[in-house]
Structures are given as C-alpha cells and as structure tokens.
Enzyme design. Structure first.
Site, PDB file in Angstrom:
ATOM      1  N   SER A 148       0.818  -1.210   0.000  1.00  0.00           N
ATOM      2  CA  SER A 148       0.000   0.000   0.000  1.00  0.00           C
ATOM      3  C   SER A 148       0.852   1.261   0.000  1.00  0.00           C
ATOM      4  O   SER A 148       0.324   2.368  -0.096  1.00  0.00           O
ATOM      5  CB  SER A 148      -0.915   0.019   1.232  1.00  0.00           C
ATOM      6  N   GLU A 181      -7.196  -1.888  -6.234  1.00  0.00           N
ATOM      7  CA  GLU A 181      -6.415  -1.004  -7.099  1.00  0.00           C
ATOM      8  C   GLU A 181      -5.452  -1.856  -7.913  1.00  0.00           C
ATOM      9  O   GLU A 181      -4.632  -2.579  -7.347  1.00  0.00           O
ATOM     10  CB  GLU A 181      -5.645   0.015  -6.253  1.00  0.00           C
ATOM     11  N   ASN A 219      -5.173   5.838  -0.671  1.00  0.00           N
ATOM     12  CA  ASN A 219      -4.311   6.388   0.377  1.00  0.00           C
ATOM     13  C   ASN A 219      -3.823   7.793   0.049  1.00  0.00           C
ATOM     14  O   ASN A 219      -3.594   8.598   0.948  1.00  0.00           O
ATOM     15  CB  ASN A 219      -3.122   5.462   0.618  1.00  0.00           C
TER      16      ASN A 219
END
Length: 236
Positions: A148, A181, A219
């Site tokens: 991430s 994603e 994020n």
C-alpha cells in the site's frame, strides 16, 4: 513453392503474435504471506474456484491463517446462504478444498499463474523474495504485490519479468471490501494489466486502474483528508 513457404511463415508468425497477445487466464494462485491480508486474498481466490497455495514461514502461522479463513467463511455463509445451510456447508467445503498451505515458496511457484505478495512492508525483504522466486517461477507467471506504500516499479526491478509485474492492492477486510487497485508500471504489459483486472473481477472485486504513484488512489486521498481533520481539531 516459394509463395507457399512465405504464406506458411506469415501464417505461423500471425498465429504466434495472436497467442502472445492473449491474456493469461489465472487458474493457479500462490499467495505469499498468511497474515490478515494474505489470508483474505487466499480466501476470495479459493472461494471463486481458483487453486490456491498460501505460503508463510511456519506451519503454526499457516494453521492460524487457515482457522481464520474457516471462521471468515462461516460468517460469509450466514449472510450468503441464510436460508440454505446445506448450500453454505458445501460452499465452505469446496473453498477449503481449493486451498493448500506450504512453508516452501520456491517449491510451489513452479506451477502457478499468479504470485501475490502480502508480507511485511519492507522494500529490501520484498525485493529479496521476488528476486528469489523469479528464478523458479514459469515464464508466463505474473508477479503482483499487495503493498500500500511502496513503489511497484522498484519491486519489479528486482526481477527479470518487469513486463509481467503489477500491483494488486486489496483493502481490509478483503472478503468484504469490493475495491481493488490494479497498479500498472511503465513496464507492465497491457496483457499483464488486463489479466490482473480479469482476475480481480473473477474474485468478485471492482478493479480500478492506477498508475504507480505514491499512495496510489485511496491512500493518496486519505492522507490529506486525515491531515485536514488534525488541523481542524487543533483549531478547536
């Protein structure tokens, strides 16, 4: 005779090009990392009919992961098969049959279509893992990271398959969260990208395309949002 030979060569070249352009249909998946995210990814892949091997460093960790997956499947079936307990039990049984575990990543990647890494967020450790597995995985195998925060391009550069490398960023809890994603680096081939998108859909997720940018999409939006909340709190 010359014409026939040329025609045969052109036909063969065309067939080879067509085969090369075909997307990989992922059937066998290896998930590296039996933590919360890795176990969740293994669960949704197995539940959607893929053959899955979940890999971690010890049998103790893997037993805990498997137990967690079983408990998660029971929660899923309570909602999905509320009025059909027998169908729910069959769903759990089929899912668990699709899932095996191993402590030897090298031994299991030789027959996999897709490797998904979900280990600790450490660049050096991830690079070393991908570099090692790159030597043993088949040429067609796609590598993907669930990171991430780290750049997918840097991870891909630890291998010789930069065109068959991308990001698959799932969200916690994986069995419940629909978004994935799919990160494409400048080196990721279109065929690889499409294969990752198709796999995401096959496991019941909603994939979104993303460039290899810090924080990806969610994020990158979340951090400024949280910072503004802190500023508002500081201002009373």
């Amino acid at each position: 005779m010359v014409y026939a030979t040329r025609h045969f060569v052109r036909a063969a070249s065309s067939a080879a090009a067509t085969a090369a352009a075909k997307k990989l249909i992922v059937k066998h998946v290896t998930v590296i990392g039996g933590g919360l995210m890795g176990a969740g990814i293994a669960q949704v892949a197995a539940a959607s009919g893929h053959t899955v091997v979940l890999v971690d460093q010890s049998d103790e960790i893997l037993k805990k992961s498997t137990k967690g997956i079983e408990e998660s499947l029971k929660r899923v079936t309570k909602k999905k098969f509320a009025d059909k307990p027998e169908a729910g039990a069959e769903f759990i049984e089929k899912t668990l049959k699709n899932l095996t575990t191993s402590t030897d990543a090298v031994a299991v990647v030789h027959s996999t279509d897709l490797v998904i890494e979900a280990i600790v967020e450490n660049q050096e450790i991830k690079n070393e893992l991908f570099k090692r597995l790159d030597k043993f995985a088949p040429e067609h195998t796609i590598f993907a990271s669930n990171t991430s925060s780290l750049q997918i391009t840097q991870l891909a550069n630890s291998t010789t398959r930069q065109d068959r490398f991308g990001g698959l960023h799932f969200f916690n809890p994986v069995p419940m969260m629909k978004l994935v994603e799919v990160i494409k680096t400048p080196m990721t081939s279109q065929k690889t990208f499409e294969s990752l998108v198709d796999f995401s859909k096959a496991v019941g997720k909603s994939p979104v395309s993303c460039k290899d940018t810090p924080g990806f999409i969610v994020n990158r939006l979340l951090v400024p949002y949280m910072m503004e909340a802190v500023r508002l709190f500081e201002r009373g």
